[in-house]
Write an enzyme that holds these catalytic residues in place. Sequence first.
Site, mmCIF file in Angstrom:
data_model
loop_
_atom_site.group_PDB
_atom_site.id
_atom_site.type_symbol
_atom_site.label_atom_id
_atom_site.label_comp_id
_atom_site.label_asym_id
_atom_site.label_seq_id
_atom_site.Cartn_x
_atom_site.Cartn_y
_atom_site.Cartn_z
ATOM 1 N N GLU A 75 57.488 29.201 30.561
ATOM 2 C CA GLU A 75 57.640 30.653 30.560
ATOM 3 C C GLU A 75 58.978 31.130 30.001
ATOM 4 O O GLU A 75 59.264 32.328 30.033
ATOM 5 C CB GLU A 75 57.497 31.185 31.991
ATOM 6 C CG GLU A 75 56.152 30.914 32.636
ATOM 7 C CD GLU A 75 56.070 31.519 34.024
ATOM 8 O OE1 GLU A 75 55.762 32.717 34.127
ATOM 9 O OE2 GLU A 75 56.317 30.801 35.000
ATOM 10 N N SER A 118 52.312 32.687 34.480
ATOM 11 C CA SER A 118 51.822 33.173 33.182
ATOM 12 C C SER A 118 50.533 32.483 32.751
ATOM 13 O O SER A 118 50.234 32.385 31.566
ATOM 14 C CB SER A 118 52.894 33.018 32.102
ATOM 15 O OG SER A 118 54.016 33.797 32.412
ATOM 16 N N ASN A 171 54.177 36.583 42.947
ATOM 17 C CA ASN A 171 55.248 36.306 41.987
ATOM 18 C C ASN A 171 56.518 37.006 42.451
ATOM 19 O O ASN A 171 56.507 38.211 42.720
ATOM 20 C CB ASN A 171 54.869 36.816 40.595
ATOM 21 C CG ASN A 171 53.591 36.190 40.087
ATOM 22 O OD1 ASN A 171 53.561 35.048 39.690
ATOM 23 N ND2 ASN A 171 52.494 36.958 40.130
ATOM 24 N N SER A 230 54.859 44.740 30.821
ATOM 25 C CA SER A 230 54.575 44.059 32.079
ATOM 26 C C SER A 230 54.064 45.029 33.139
ATOM 27 O O SER A 230 54.324 46.237 33.094
ATOM 28 C CB SER A 230 55.824 43.350 32.594
ATOM 29 O OG SER A 230 56.223 42.317 31.712
#
EC number: 6.3.2.4
Length: 327
Positions: free
Chosen positions: A15, A165, A289, A298
Amino acid sequence: MKINVAIIMGGYSSEYKISLISGQVVYDHLNKEKFNAFKIHILKEKWVYVDENDREHPVNKDDFSVDTPTESIKFDCVFNAIHGSPGEDGLMQAYFELLGIKQTSCDYYQASLTFNKRDLLSVLKPYGIKSAASYYLNLGDEIREDEIIAAVGLPCFVKANKAGSSFGISKVYEKEALAKAIEKAFAEDNEIIIEAFLNGTEVSVGVIKYQGQTKVLPITEIVSENDFFDYAAKYEGKSQEITPARISDQQALRVTNIAKLAYERLKMRGFSRSEFIFVEDEPYMLEMNTTPGLTTESILPQQAQAAGISMSELFESAIWEALEQNN
């Protein structure tokens, strides 16, 4: 006097490229009249401060300071924008606690726990937070395909236990595809979790500390153009992210209360974004997360905007919350 903020980005996982984008977004949106912002790249091969001319200056790991030809820099606060290890699994949090440097994410224990999907769901189960039927494998274990299918059914999801992800994730429809999916997951982590497929509406719920209070942000509904919410859906525009989610008031209240319960029972700080799938009116948690994506595309920044919080306000609040922590 301005506050020196180190924005750490990069990391050691798949990531890292996404993290570099998130960190740059934080840098771009921080109020430069209040903060001296410094981009710090944390990579396997180097820890460096990257200045405005893209020159690199090594970070002294003994005290997390930087010496340049013109100044010696120490930091009042660290803004954590690292997705994956070492920023989301507790390693950086423990390091900064030892150094006595304030940082914006949760503490090291919470980071380590939430980064481990299997452990997180197990810890939350006694609080009535539901999750899909699952089967665990560690690298080197015998793979009993019939036993796995009996436990979770088909289709099922094979996931790396400690990855984000959607790296290392596969949706498996047939027994013949199971071994390849397990191999893919083990390429990301030495632990995997295999979960039953839940057929329902997927939502993402952001919870943050904002102005001293736990705040649940407007809920986002995830509608993927692909078979599931994979990497392409998350980062290449192959999904619709609808905020507020098209769910009933009853569903919204239920998932809001559960997301807040998880945040508070785990004694979280900073940002979190939890994923759920509704089976009828019951939300089943997939994961939490603690360093969610902070790019302009996002989900958490979209939710903050829907709540009337700008990106600048979102990031600034995280810094003030960190600085006001007593430990």
